[in-house]
Design an enzyme around this catalytic site. Structure first.
Site, PDB file in Angstrom:
ATOM      1  N   GLU A  44      26.553  48.860  30.017  1.00 56.68           N
ATOM      2  CA  GLU A  44      27.386  47.987  29.185  1.00 56.68           C
ATOM      3  C   GLU A  44      27.269  46.555  29.685  1.00 56.68           C
ATOM      4  O   GLU A  44      27.743  46.227  30.774  1.00 56.68           O
ATOM      5  CB  GLU A  44      28.853  48.444  29.233  1.00 56.68           C
ATOM      6  CG  GLU A  44      29.763  47.500  28.444  1.00 56.68           C
ATOM      7  CD  GLU A  44      31.255  47.771  28.659  1.00 56.68           C
ATOM      8  OE1 GLU A  44      31.631  48.906  28.998  1.00 56.68           O
ATOM      9  OE2 GLU A  44      32.035  46.815  28.490  1.00 56.68           O
ATOM     10  N   ARG A  48      30.255  37.977  28.315  1.00 59.25           N
ATOM     11  CA  ARG A  48      31.124  36.993  28.970  1.00 59.25           C
ATOM     12  C   ARG A  48      30.344  35.859  29.591  1.00 59.25           C
ATOM     13  O   ARG A  48      30.920  35.003  30.236  1.00 59.25           O
ATOM     14  CB  ARG A  48      31.906  37.649  30.102  1.00 59.25           C
ATOM     15  CG  ARG A  48      32.904  38.626  29.614  1.00 59.25           C
ATOM     16  CD  ARG A  48      33.652  39.231  30.749  1.00 59.25           C
ATOM     17  NE  ARG A  48      34.075  40.528  30.311  1.00 59.25           N
ATOM     18  CZ  ARG A  48      34.688  41.409  31.072  1.00 59.25           C
ATOM     19  NH1 ARG A  48      34.948  41.121  32.327  1.00 59.25           N
ATOM     20  NH2 ARG A  48      35.038  42.563  30.588  1.00 59.25           N
ATOM     21  N   THR A  71      32.967  43.758  25.728  1.00 57.21           N
ATOM     22  CA  THR A  71      33.779  42.563  25.471  1.00 57.21           C
ATOM     23  C   THR A  71      33.569  42.059  24.036  1.00 57.21           C
ATOM     24  O   THR A  71      33.525  40.847  23.791  1.00 57.21           O
ATOM     25  CB  THR A  71      33.507  41.431  26.487  1.00 57.21           C
ATOM     26  OG1 THR A  71      33.216  41.995  27.770  1.00 57.21           O
ATOM     27  CG2 THR A  71      34.723  40.541  26.655  1.00 57.21           C
ATOM     28  N   LYS A 131      38.013  53.672  24.555  1.00 57.73           N
ATOM     29  CA  LYS A 131      38.085  53.113  25.906  1.00 57.73           C
ATOM     30  C   LYS A 131      39.568  52.969  26.252  1.00 57.73           C
ATOM     31  O   LYS A 131      40.336  52.403  25.465  1.00 57.73           O
ATOM     32  CB  LYS A 131      37.374  51.765  25.919  1.00 57.73           C
ATOM     33  CG  LYS A 131      37.710  50.854  27.098  1.00 57.73           C
ATOM     34  CD  LYS A 131      36.731  49.703  27.171  1.00 57.73           C
ATOM     35  CE  LYS A 131      37.320  48.514  27.904  1.00 57.73           C
ATOM     36  NZ  LYS A 131      36.315  47.685  28.573  1.00 57.73           N
TER      37      LYS A 131
HETATM   38  C1  3PG Z   1      36.038  44.888  32.311  1.00 55.31           C
HETATM   39  O1  3PG Z   1      35.929  44.814  31.102  1.00 55.31           O
HETATM   40  O2  3PG Z   1      36.179  43.929  33.074  1.00 55.31           O
HETATM   41  C2  3PG Z   1      35.944  46.238  32.829  1.00 55.31           C
HETATM   42  O3  3PG Z   1      37.086  46.905  32.504  1.00 55.31           O
HETATM   43  C3  3PG Z   1      35.582  46.340  34.265  1.00 55.31           C
HETATM   44  O4  3PG Z   1      36.681  46.458  35.059  1.00 55.31           O
HETATM   45  P1  3PG Z   1      36.480  46.616  36.617  1.00 55.31           P
HETATM   46  O5  3PG Z   1      35.836  45.360  37.115  1.00 55.31           O
HETATM   47  O6  3PG Z   1      37.885  46.794  37.149  1.00 55.31           O
HETATM   48  O7  3PG Z   1      35.607  47.819  36.847  1.00 55.31           O
END
Ligand code: 3PG
Length: 210
Positions: A44, A48, A71, A131
């Site tokens: 994934e 960002r 995201t 999710k």
């Molecule tokens: C995110 O979208 O930032 C994810 O949920 C990842 O979260 P994490 O860094 O706590 O694994």
């Protein structure tokens, strides 16, 4: 195969979906390759960073990998990500417009939910793999376990605060298909180009079971 079945097939291949923040495009292919070599095929890429779409495109060429875009905040990002080669989408929250876009595109999506009501809204639209986000702050394994009995036909990929230490607490739940997390690709290892460490973390993650 329906979109849901296609998504399940991808998610069932390993217990962890790496959540990736790619700052430098040149890291995308070696990073994804290390994770796939370590046994984690679903990747994934979070949208960002400036190069995220290009990273999705570049990583689509990795043998044995299945690249998705995370995201997703609105339909235009969903369309752009699919055009870049994303094979699945992940959103932190659920809106009718995002679900419509995924249905229009015919691409599986993991819509983000944090409550029973949100889960039911997504379920009403036919989405049954969701999710659970942000998993830790939203209530962790105890909360998710409490949804398993009343909403028995919905499966979750908890993400947000999941670590190598607590992943098993989620993976042992009947309504968890896999977990998502960034711990398999730590920022310092990516920055240093330490692909060996990332491959080793991925390999360790493949051994996680509930
Ligand atoms: C995110 O979208 O930032 C994810 O949920 C990842 O979260 P994490 O860094 O706590 O694994």
């Amino acid at each position: 195969m329906t979109d849901t079945e296609a998504l399940l097939a991808v998610l069932r291949r390993a217990p962890v979906v790496p959540v990736l923040i790619v700052d430098r495009l040149e890291d995308a292919v070696p990073l994804g390759t290390a994770l796939v070599k370590g046994g984690l095929p679903a990747l994934e890429v979070t949208l960002r960073t400036d190069c995220a779409m290009k990273a999705v495109e570049a990583m689509s060429a990795i043998d044995g990998g299945v690249v998705g875009a995370g995201t997703i905040l609105d339909p235009s990002q969903a369309r752009e990500a699919v055009a870049a080669g994303a094979k699945f989408l992940v959103s932190p929250g659920t809106t009718p417009a995002i679900l419509d876009a995924a249905l229009d595109l015919g691409v599986p999506i993991l819509p983000g939910v944090a409550t029973a009501s949100e889960a039911l809204m997504a379920r009403e639209r036919g989405f049954k793999i969701l999710k659970f986000f942000p998993a830790g702050p939203a209530g962790g394994p105890t909360y998710l376990k409490a949804l398993a009995s009343p909403i028995a036909d919905v499966m979750f990929c908890p993400t947000g605060g999941v670590t190598a230490e607590n992943a098993r607490d989620y993976l042992k739940l009947p309504n968890v298909v896999c977990v998502g997390g960034s711990w398999v690709a730590p920022g310092d290892a990516v920055k240093a180009g330490d692909w060996g460490r990332i491959e080793a973390l991925a390999r360790e993650a493949t051994g996680l079971k509930g």
